[in-house]
Design a protein around this motif. Structure first.
Motif, mmCIF file in Angstrom:
data_model
loop_
_atom_site.group_PDB
_atom_site.id
_atom_site.type_symbol
_atom_site.label_atom_id
_atom_site.label_comp_id
_atom_site.label_asym_id
_atom_site.label_seq_id
_atom_site.Cartn_x
_atom_site.Cartn_y
_atom_site.Cartn_z
ATOM 1 N N ARG A 249 -4.717 12.394 0.187
ATOM 2 C CA ARG A 249 -3.889 13.037 -0.824
ATOM 3 C C ARG A 249 -3.505 14.472 -0.457
ATOM 4 N NH1 ARG A 249 -5.344 11.092 -6.942
ATOM 5 N NH2 ARG A 249 -5.073 8.869 -6.567
ATOM 6 N N GLN A 250 -3.915 14.932 0.699
ATOM 7 C CA GLN A 250 -3.559 16.286 1.108
ATOM 8 C C GLN A 250 -2.048 16.376 1.360
ATOM 9 O OE1 GLN A 250 -6.678 18.097 3.940
ATOM 10 N NE2 GLN A 250 -6.940 15.896 4.207
ATOM 11 N N PRO A 251 -1.424 17.480 0.932
ATOM 12 C CA PRO A 251 0.021 17.646 1.153
ATOM 13 C C PRO A 251 0.356 17.561 2.644
ATOM 14 C CG PRO A 251 -0.810 19.311 -0.367
ATOM 15 C CD PRO A 251 -2.016 18.604 0.182
ATOM 16 N N GLY A 252 1.468 16.899 2.918
ATOM 17 C CA GLY A 252 1.916 16.783 4.297
ATOM 18 C C GLY A 252 1.512 15.489 4.972
ATOM 19 N N LEU A 253 0.617 14.725 4.354
ATOM 20 C CA LEU A 253 0.207 13.446 4.930
ATOM 21 C C LEU A 253 1.013 12.316 4.302
ATOM 22 C CD1 LEU A 253 -3.674 13.858 5.132
ATOM 23 C CD2 LEU A 253 -1.940 14.420 6.842
ATOM 24 N N ASP A 254 1.303 11.288 5.090
ATOM 25 C CA ASP A 254 2.171 10.204 4.627
ATOM 26 C C ASP A 254 1.422 8.996 4.074
ATOM 27 O OD1 ASP A 254 4.578 11.496 5.229
ATOM 28 O OD2 ASP A 254 4.527 10.813 7.308
ATOM 29 N N GLN A 255 0.097 8.918 4.251
ATOM 30 C CA GLN A 255 -0.634 7.724 3.853
ATOM 31 C C GLN A 255 -0.495 7.426 2.364
ATOM 32 O OE1 GLN A 255 -2.329 5.506 5.918
ATOM 33 N NE2 GLN A 255 -2.378 4.272 4.059
ATOM 34 N N VAL A 256 -0.401 8.475 1.540
ATOM 35 C CA VAL A 256 -0.312 8.259 0.098
ATOM 36 C C VAL A 256 0.945 7.471 -0.263
ATOM 37 C CG1 VAL A 256 0.865 10.447 -0.403
ATOM 38 C CG2 VAL A 256 -0.550 9.368 -2.159
ATOM 39 N N TYR A 257 2.056 7.673 0.477
ATOM 40 C CA TYR A 257 3.294 6.944 0.198
ATOM 41 C C TYR A 257 3.167 5.477 0.611
ATOM 42 C CZ TYR A 257 4.901 11.725 -0.247
ATOM 43 O OH TYR A 257 5.036 13.037 -0.626
ATOM 44 N N LEU A 258 2.460 5.229 1.702
ATOM 45 C CA LEU A 258 2.187 3.846 2.090
ATOM 46 C C LEU A 258 1.317 3.163 1.044
ATOM 47 C CD1 LEU A 258 1.324 4.469 5.864
ATOM 48 C CD2 LEU A 258 3.508 3.694 4.931
ATOM 49 N N ASN A 259 0.304 3.885 0.540
ATOM 50 C CA ASN A 259 -0.615 3.305 -0.435
ATOM 51 C C ASN A 259 0.095 2.901 -1.720
ATOM 52 O OD1 ASN A 259 -2.684 3.759 1.365
ATOM 53 N ND2 ASN A 259 -3.558 5.503 0.264
ATOM 54 N N TYR A 260 1.099 3.679 -2.114
ATOM 55 C CA TYR A 260 1.760 3.423 -3.400
ATOM 56 C C TYR A 260 2.829 2.337 -3.334
ATOM 57 C CZ TYR A 260 -0.238 6.904 -6.543
ATOM 58 O OH TYR A 260 -1.078 7.597 -7.363
ATOM 59 N N LEU A 261 3.366 2.062 -2.163
ATOM 60 C CA LEU A 261 4.532 1.185 -2.094
ATOM 61 C C LEU A 261 4.301 -0.191 -2.737
ATOM 62 C CD1 LEU A 261 7.477 1.090 -1.017
ATOM 63 C CD2 LEU A 261 6.552 -0.149 0.942
ATOM 64 N N PRO A 262 3.199 -0.917 -2.448
ATOM 65 C CA PRO A 262 3.009 -2.208 -3.113
ATOM 66 C C PRO A 262 2.861 -2.095 -4.634
ATOM 67 C CG PRO A 262 1.695 -2.103 -1.110
ATOM 68 C CD PRO A 262 2.205 -0.715 -1.360
ATOM 69 N N SER A 263 2.303 -0.991 -5.126
ATOM 70 C CA SER A 263 2.206 -0.794 -6.580
ATOM 71 C C SER A 263 3.581 -0.540 -7.179
ATOM 72 C CB SER A 263 1.270 0.378 -6.895
ATOM 73 O OG SER A 263 -0.051 0.094 -6.502
ATOM 74 N N TYR A 264 4.437 0.200 -6.478
ATOM 75 C CA TYR A 264 5.814 0.383 -6.934
ATOM 76 C C TYR A 264 6.517 -0.975 -7.011
ATOM 77 C CZ TYR A 264 5.421 5.443 -5.876
ATOM 78 O OH TYR A 264 5.070 6.772 -5.836
ATOM 79 N N ALA A 265 6.280 -1.803 -6.007
ATOM 80 C CA ALA A 265 6.927 -3.116 -5.982
ATOM 81 C C ALA A 265 6.448 -3.986 -7.141
ATOM 82 C CB ALA A 265 6.646 -3.806 -4.648
ATOM 83 N N ALA A 266 5.139 -3.969 -7.411
ATOM 84 C CA ALA A 266 4.601 -4.756 -8.527
ATOM 85 C C ALA A 266 5.182 -4.284 -9.856
ATOM 86 C CB ALA A 266 3.074 -4.643 -8.542
ATOM 87 N N THR A 267 5.320 -2.974 -10.013
ATOM 88 C CA THR A 267 5.865 -2.411 -11.249
ATOM 89 C C THR A 267 7.330 -2.780 -11.412
ATOM 90 O OG1 THR A 267 4.304 -0.570 -11.099
ATOM 91 C CG2 THR A 267 6.232 -0.268 -12.516
ATOM 92 N N ALA A 268 8.095 -2.667 -10.339
ATOM 93 C CA ALA A 268 9.507 -3.037 -10.401
ATOM 94 C C ALA A 268 9.655 -4.522 -10.710
ATOM 95 C CB ALA A 268 10.196 -2.680 -9.087
ATOM 96 N N TRP A 269 8.780 -5.343 -10.166
ATOM 97 C CA TRP A 269 8.797 -6.781 -10.468
ATOM 98 C C TRP A 269 8.552 -7.007 -11.954
ATOM 99 C CZ3 TRP A 269 5.404 -10.148 -12.709
ATOM 100 C CH2 TRP A 269 5.662 -11.515 -12.554
ATOM 101 N N TYR A 270 7.535 -6.327 -12.507
ATOM 102 C CA TYR A 270 7.194 -6.531 -13.918
ATOM 103 C C TYR A 270 8.356 -6.156 -14.833
ATOM 104 C CZ TYR A 270 4.810 -6.212 -18.376
ATOM 105 O OH TYR A 270 4.458 -6.389 -19.696
ATOM 106 N N HIS A 271 9.031 -5.055 -14.515
ATOM 107 C CA HIS A 271 10.127 -4.575 -15.363
ATOM 108 C C HIS A 271 11.475 -5.175 -14.972
ATOM 109 C CE1 HIS A 271 7.723 -1.720 -17.635
ATOM 110 N NE2 HIS A 271 7.157 -1.327 -16.509
ATOM 111 N N ASN A 272 11.449 -6.188 -14.114
ATOM 112 C CA ASN A 272 12.655 -6.943 -13.747
ATOM 113 C C ASN A 272 13.734 -6.028 -13.160
ATOM 114 O OD1 ASN A 272 14.100 -9.306 -13.425
ATOM 115 N ND2 ASN A 272 14.986 -9.239 -15.479
ATOM 116 N N ARG A 273 13.317 -5.174 -12.214
ATOM 117 C CA ARG A 273 14.257 -4.243 -11.588
ATOM 118 C C ARG A 273 14.588 -4.639 -10.151
ATOM 119 N NH1 ARG A 273 16.628 -1.665 -15.430
ATOM 120 N NH2 ARG A 273 17.162 0.057 -14.017
ATOM 121 N N LEU A 274 14.179 -5.834 -9.725
ATOM 122 C CA LEU A 274 14.398 -6.254 -8.342
ATOM 123 C C LEU A 274 15.634 -7.136 -8.251
ATOM 124 C CD1 LEU A 274 10.740 -7.094 -7.239
ATOM 125 C CD2 LEU A 274 11.988 -4.927 -7.077
#
Length: 543
Positions: A249-274
């Protein structure tokens, strides 16, 4: 008359000094007297351990289980025996449980850091539970609270522990909050409390489990190792909605964006935004996992040197998976912070999505901001949990005190947390940002029978499940230890047990896992576990 006057003078001259001094004492002001009265009325945690017991019963799978509920305190001491803190707990033991029993016992705690454990206590597997829906706002009082048919009491006794500075737990004497407010300090306090409970109630010979939620999972990694190092080998560790590594979670590192991507996808699926929505959430989650560790990881690693062509291609695929526009993703440099996603996904409807549970939707005062004004998924439930616990603790458990039940240790003036951690990795070494998956791995290597269960919600945006998979997938375990690690997933958020459908599945999965963990401890060698995907067959996501 002269004689009488002389006698009076003589008496005054021989009057005791104390009486004369008394007459010379300054008159105390009303403010001084009031201050003394206030100081005398301070409500402090007890130094001597306290307990209040009551009886209850719950029916599980058609069988009536009588139990004893104990609300009390455990006094923590330093190596010289000096009291340093009082930790509040609530325990549920099956009637007939005696010291020396081989009946399992599980220690539960929430996270924060600095949170008390009324969330797990009131909502998950205790013999009583606040009734919740999913995902919906809990109506104001009176609340629906009563026996919990999905309690784990049929499998294990349970102890719910509050962190020092939270709930009714407090430092004692000249001990300072800083003695407990830190990664290692906090784990040490919980280790002392668990060891004390086992000694006081004769549970050293019981199979022992720990069950942490959120930051409590980071605590569990360090705690499993600390307990083992102090002579208490655990049978199992349950990690619910995990965050075991704060380094990414330290600023400047990219791992946090990789970690969130599947959760973003699940949320978009639930709200029918895909644009091309699969039939079930597990499918889009797997697509997002594959994209995250492939093209997306490669694109982020190139930083500003990425070509426009690759950037545009990645943005298009990201948009298909997250429901966000490619233009927004390009303007965000392909890096979407959580708050921006919460605000952006449903911006066209002037709604935001929750952090603890992204199925919840809220409305801000305007639709133009960068982040939600509050977490709607927290607002929806907090009042009910707080009110229910306070009523239950006082009127059913019988624990009465003038101390306030603190909803967070963070509320105190001067709150600070020491994030440094002494790691057992490669002979030790201090981490500036803790990763206690390393500690858990060391405990698993030292105890080949230790079982670990990771439980996750698809819609948990506070501790995304792909981050958990990444942390636990980098413990560098040998195949023999990898077989002791299991994962389950549920159509729920951070507090998975709020969803009644998920609670039923969690109880089923936990029951099977407890049975297996106990069987493993009795076997000559740890067996190969069943498939870890059984808890989430395709097509069982919410519609």
């Amino acid at each position: 008359m002269r004689f009488g006057y002389a006698a009076l003078l003589l008496a005054a001259a021989t009057m005791p000094a104390s009486a004369q001094d008394k007459d010379k004492r300054p008159v105390r002001s009303n403010a001084d007297m009031q201050k003394e009265e206030v100081e005398a009325g301070y409500a402090n945690a007890p130094v001597a351990e306290r307990e209040e017991t009551s009886k209850g019963a719950v029916t599980v799978a058609g069988k009536r289980l009588g139990y004893t509920a104990t609300a009390g305190t455990l006094t923590l001491r330093d190596l010289e025996g000096k009291p340093t803190a009082s930790m509040f707990y609530t325990a549920y033991t099956l009637d007939g449980t005696k010291p020396g029993t081989k009946r399992p016992i599980t220690f539960f705690y929430n996270g924060g850091p600095g949170s008390p454990t009324f969330w797990l206590h009131m909502g998950s597997f205790a013999p009583v539970r606040l009734q919740t829906g999913s995902p919906e706002f809990i109506r104001p009082a009176p609340y629906d609270f009563g026996p919990n048919p999905y309690t784990l009491l049929d499998k294990t006794d349970m102890v719910f522990l509050d962190a020092i500075g939270a709930g009714y737990s407090r430092p004692l004497g000249d001990a300072k909050p800083a003695d407990f407010y830190g990664t290692d300090e906090d784990a040490d306090a919980f280790a002392k409390a668990i060891l004390r409970y086992a000694t006081k109630y004769g549970r050293w010979n019981s199979p022992k489990f720990i069950f942490g939620e959120s930051y409590g999972t980071l605590r569990s990694g360090a705690l499993a190792y600390q307990l083992q190092d102090r002579g208490m080998a655990l049978n199992g560790v349950v990690l619910l909605s995990s965050i075991m590594n704060y380094g990414y979670r330290q600023p400047g590192l990219d791992q946090v964006y990789l970690n969130y991507l599947p959760s973003y996808a699940a949320t978009a699926w639930y709200h029918n935004r895909l644009p091309n929505r699969p039939a079930d959430v597990a499918t889009v989650v797997q697509q997002a996992r594959d994209f995250a560790v492939g093209p997306y990881m490669s694109a982020l690693a190139k930083g500003q040197n990425i070509t426009p062509e690759e950037r545009d291609a990645v943005a298009r695929r990201m948009g298909e998976l997250t429901g966000l526009s490619p233009d927004f993703l390009i303007r965000s440099n392909l890096r979407v912070d959580l708050a921006r996603f919460q605000k952006e996904l449903l911006r066209g409807t002037r709604q935001t999505v929750g952090r603890f549970d992204s199925r919840y939707v809220g409305v801000d005062s305007d639709a133009a901001g960068e982040r939600p004004e509050s977490d709607v998924s927290s607002d929806a439930i907090s009042g009910a949990f707080i009110a229910t616990f306070n009523d239950y603790a006082t009127h059913t458990l019988g624990y009465k005190t003038d101390m306030p039940y603190r909803l967070s240790a963070r509320d105190a003036k001067g709150w600070t947390w020491n994030w440094k951690h002494d790691s057992p990795l490669r002979g030790g070494g201090q981490q500036n940002n803790p990763n206690t998956a390393v500690d858990l791995a060391a405990a698993m290597r030292g105890n080949p029978y230790l079982q670990v269960l990771s439980m996750n919600g698809w819609y948990d945006m506070a501790t995304p499940f792909f981050g958990t998979e990444n942390d636990l997938g980098h413990m560098m375990l040998e195949p023999a230890q990898q077989r002791n690690l299991s994962f389950t997933y549920y159509p729920a958020g951070h507090m998975t047990y709020l969803n009644p459908e998920a609670l039923v599945a969690m109880k089923r999965d936990l029951s099977a896992w407890y049975d297996r963990a106990l069987a493993v401890a009795r076997s000559d060698a740890p067996p190969v576990p069943p498939s870890t995907a059984a808890a989430t067959p395709a097509g069982q996501g919410p519609n």
